[in-house]
Structures are given as C-alpha cells and as structure tokens.
Design an enzyme around this catalytic site. Structure first.
Site, mmCIF file in Angstrom:
data_model
loop_
_atom_site.group_PDB
_atom_site.id
_atom_site.type_symbol
_atom_site.label_atom_id
_atom_site.label_comp_id
_atom_site.label_asym_id
_atom_site.label_seq_id
_atom_site.Cartn_x
_atom_site.Cartn_y
_atom_site.Cartn_z
ATOM 1 N N ARG A 173 0.851 -1.193 0.000
ATOM 2 C CA ARG A 173 0.000 0.000 0.000
ATOM 3 C C ARG A 173 0.883 1.239 0.000
ATOM 4 O O ARG A 173 1.957 1.260 0.606
ATOM 5 C CB ARG A 173 -0.872 0.038 1.257
ATOM 6 C CG ARG A 173 -2.097 -0.825 1.183
ATOM 7 C CD ARG A 173 -3.128 -0.267 0.183
ATOM 8 N NE ARG A 173 -4.336 -1.059 0.143
ATOM 9 C CZ ARG A 173 -4.539 -2.084 -0.687
ATOM 10 N NH1 ARG A 173 -3.631 -2.453 -1.558
ATOM 11 N NH2 ARG A 173 -5.698 -2.734 -0.657
ATOM 12 N N HIS A 179 -1.006 0.707 -9.510
ATOM 13 C CA HIS A 179 -1.727 -0.161 -8.573
ATOM 14 C C HIS A 179 -2.395 -1.327 -9.322
ATOM 15 O O HIS A 179 -3.586 -1.583 -9.171
ATOM 16 C CB HIS A 179 -2.766 0.630 -7.762
ATOM 17 C CG HIS A 179 -3.241 -0.104 -6.540
ATOM 18 N ND1 HIS A 179 -3.592 0.514 -5.365
ATOM 19 C CD2 HIS A 179 -3.428 -1.425 -6.306
ATOM 20 C CE1 HIS A 179 -3.988 -0.381 -4.472
ATOM 21 N NE2 HIS A 179 -3.898 -1.584 -5.034
#
Ligand code: NDP
Ligand code: OXD
Length: 313
Positions: free
Chosen positions: A228, A276
């Site tokens: 993350r 991502h």
C-alpha cells in the site's frame, strides 16, 4: 437476501456480471441504484462512501473486493459485522508474477540496460547469480509467502518478516520489531507486501531504508512496494535514491492515487511506476469466492479469511 455491490474506484459492473452469471437465482444489486437498503444482507465493497454500509440495517457480512481492508476500516460508521477479505489463487498468482518480474528486472539490471539501449551503447554490466542476492519480504502472509517460495525456486536467498514466526521451507523467518533490523541488514532487495494498518503506516521511511544491506552484489539496495502507498514516505524514498542509500525502486502503490503528475517519481530514471495493478482479481474469481462463502454462512458453517479488527488486517 440481496447482495449489494458498493464499489468506488473499481469497475463494479464486472462483479455484477460475474455474480449474475454464477448465481442467477440471487438478488444482485449495484450501488447507488440498489433499491431498498433493508434488503441488503451481503455487501461486496471497495472503498464505499463513508457511512454507506451503516445504512443497511439487515446486513450480515461485508466482503472486501480486495485483500486489503483499510478502505473499509477507515469508515468511522462501519457496522460491527464480520468482514471477509479476498484470498484467492487468481490474486496470489498475479502478485507472484509482479514480484518475480520486478525482482528479476532489478537483479538483471534492466533499468540500466534500457538507458544503454537508448544511448545505443553495447556494454556488459556485472551480473551476480541469483544465489548471491538476498531478497527480503516485509509481510509473509498469503501473498508474501507465495512470492517468497517463487523467488526461492529461482535461487534467491529469501527471508520474510511478519508479526508471527513462519515455517516455510527454504525461507528464513524474522518476526516482530525485535528482529526487523537483522532482517533489513541481510536484505538487498526489499519487497513490501504488508497491509496498511496503524502499525505499518509510514514504515518505509528514511530510517528503515538506511538499514538495508550495503554489502550486496547489486549496485545498492532496491525497494519494491506492492502493498500500500501509505506504507511509504515518498520524500524519503526520493532522497534515498538521490544520495545512493537506495539504488532503485518499483512502486505499484502511492501515498496518493493516481500518482499526481507533479510527482518526481514519474520521471526518476531508477524508479518503475505501475498504476496499482500488481494484482487485480478477475470478476468471476471474486464472485465465485463470495458465493462459496455465502453458501457456507447460510449452511451454518464458519466464514474464512475473516479480518481481525483489533489487528486491522
Ligand atoms: P495477509 O494478511 O495474508 O498478510 C499480511 C502479512 O503482514 C502477514 O504475514 C502479517 O504477519 C504481516 N504483518 C501485518 N502487520 C504487521 C506488523 N505490524 N509487523 C509485522 N508484520 C506484519 O495479507 P495478504 O498477503 O493477502 O495481502 C497483503 C497486502 O497486499 C494487502 O493488505 C494489500 O494491502 C496488498 N495488496 C496489494 C495489491 C496490489 O495490486 N498492489 C493486490 C493485493 C493486495 P502475520 O502473518 O504474523 O499475521
Ligand atoms: C487488494 C488490491 O487489496 O487490489 O486486493 O489492492
């Protein structure tokens, strides 16, 4: 007993299509046009608007459309219900591909070869064998353990760091704060696959990067973050790259997503930026997983891969 799909920032229609195809008998609804909120018994959620799930008074189980759950736990009004996170072979295999690809990219010095190609320069760079390179994986859970095994099969020296000690053949296990420094000191390529929690926020900072091995076979330490963006301090990564504390980085996740156009990470010659996309499960895989769990729940069997809300993952 409706299933409501409440996803922002993903394409929810792919889950809608997949759920309808696999369970035509089920009542499937897509937020925000989902009719009476009291019909919702199950929610498939990704980054739902804050307070939304609290309005479904008959909700029984929340399913995260991904492995991470910080997008749910950040909602102060989140109802106190079981949260099932995504653990799925499709997701795990794709993450393994990303990690192996980027470890090999840095191991085989492809960023430098790309620059040499642009300069039309034919030059051999020194190339250590995989067995000379130490990879360290922060987070030895579903995804980290699988990537660790794959890298070990390629011959890398692989270790992992987690809260609890692991026994995985061929992988050295370090656990807890007390063993973090020793883990970093033996790591040439650091792969972050931690969840974002209060304990892991900002962990990839200047102080941590400075503890990576400086005596490795590569030109310097490498960071790969596919966990993350909130794990990393981007200003620290940039300064570490600029003063040589870090040699190169592959970043799939960012403090702010999409990565702002003004970020110097975009144009840094030793940074690989991906949007991502390290691992995104296919709609049918997510739908099948969710339907299997609902069937078990309705038969009175336990749900699996439940989030421990005290640990935040
Ligand atoms: P798991 O919950 O299976 O694994 C998490 C690992 O992190 C565990 O080994 C856990 O230790 C360890 N951990 C958590 N907190 C700490 C801590 N404070 N100190 C040390 N170790 C800690 O998660 P997954 O492997 O399924 O997923 C990991 C993350 O990957 C997700 O949370 C998500 O953020 C990210 N992800 C990113 C994707 C992308 O496309 N970029 C796609 C999918 C996931 P222990 O085993 O002892 O509990
Ligand atoms: C996830 C993700 O958490 O895709 O699954 O980031």
């Amino acid at each position: 007993m409706a299933i409501i799909i409440v996803c922002t920032g993903l394409v929810p229609e792919r889950y809608d299509r997949a759920l309808r195809a696999l369970a035509p008998e089920r009542d499937i609804r897509l937020w925000p046009d989902h009719g009476a909120k009291e019909d919702a018994h199950y929610a498939l959620a990704w980054n739902p608007p804050a307070g939304e799930l609290a309005e479904y008074e008959n909700l029984r189980v929340i399913f995260s459309a991904g492995a991470g759950v910080e997008h749910l736990l950040g909602d102060p009004a989140l109802p106190d219900l079981p949260i099932v996170r995504l653990v799925d072979a499709n997701l795990t295999i794709r993450m393994g591909e990303y990690v192996v690809l980027h470890v090999l990219l840095h191991h085989r010095r492809m960023l430098e070869y790309t620059e040499l190609q642009r300069a039309k320069t034919w030059r051999l760079l020194s190339q250590p064998a995989a067995e000379e390179v130490r990879v360290g994986i922060l987070g030895l859970g579903e995804l980290g353990a699988d990537s660790a095994r794959k890298l070990s099969q390629l011959g890398f020296q692989v270790a992992g760091w987690s809260r609890s000690k692991k026994e995985i053949a061929g992988i050295e296990s370090f656990a807890g704060e007390a063993e973090l420094d020793a883990f970093l000191a033996r790591t040439d390529i650091l792969v972050a696959l931690l969840p974002l929690t209060p304990a892991t926020t900002g962990v990839l900072d200047r102080a941590l990067l400075a503890k990576l091995a400086r005596d490795g076979a590569l030109p310097g330490p490498v960071l790969i973050n596919a966990g993350r963006g909130g794990l990393q301090v981007e200003a620290d990564i940039l300064s570490a790259l600029d003063d040589g504390a870090l040699w190169a980085a592959s970043l799939d996740v960012f403090e702010s997503e999409p990565l702002p156009a003004a970020s110097p990470l975009w144009a840094h010659p030793r940074v690989v930026v991906t949007p991502h996309n390290a691992s995104i499960s296919e709609g049918p895989a997510v739908a099948a997983y969710m339907l299997e769990q609902i069937a078990a729940f309705e038969a009175g069997d336990p749900l699996t891969n439940l989030v421990d809300q005290k640990r935040s993952y």
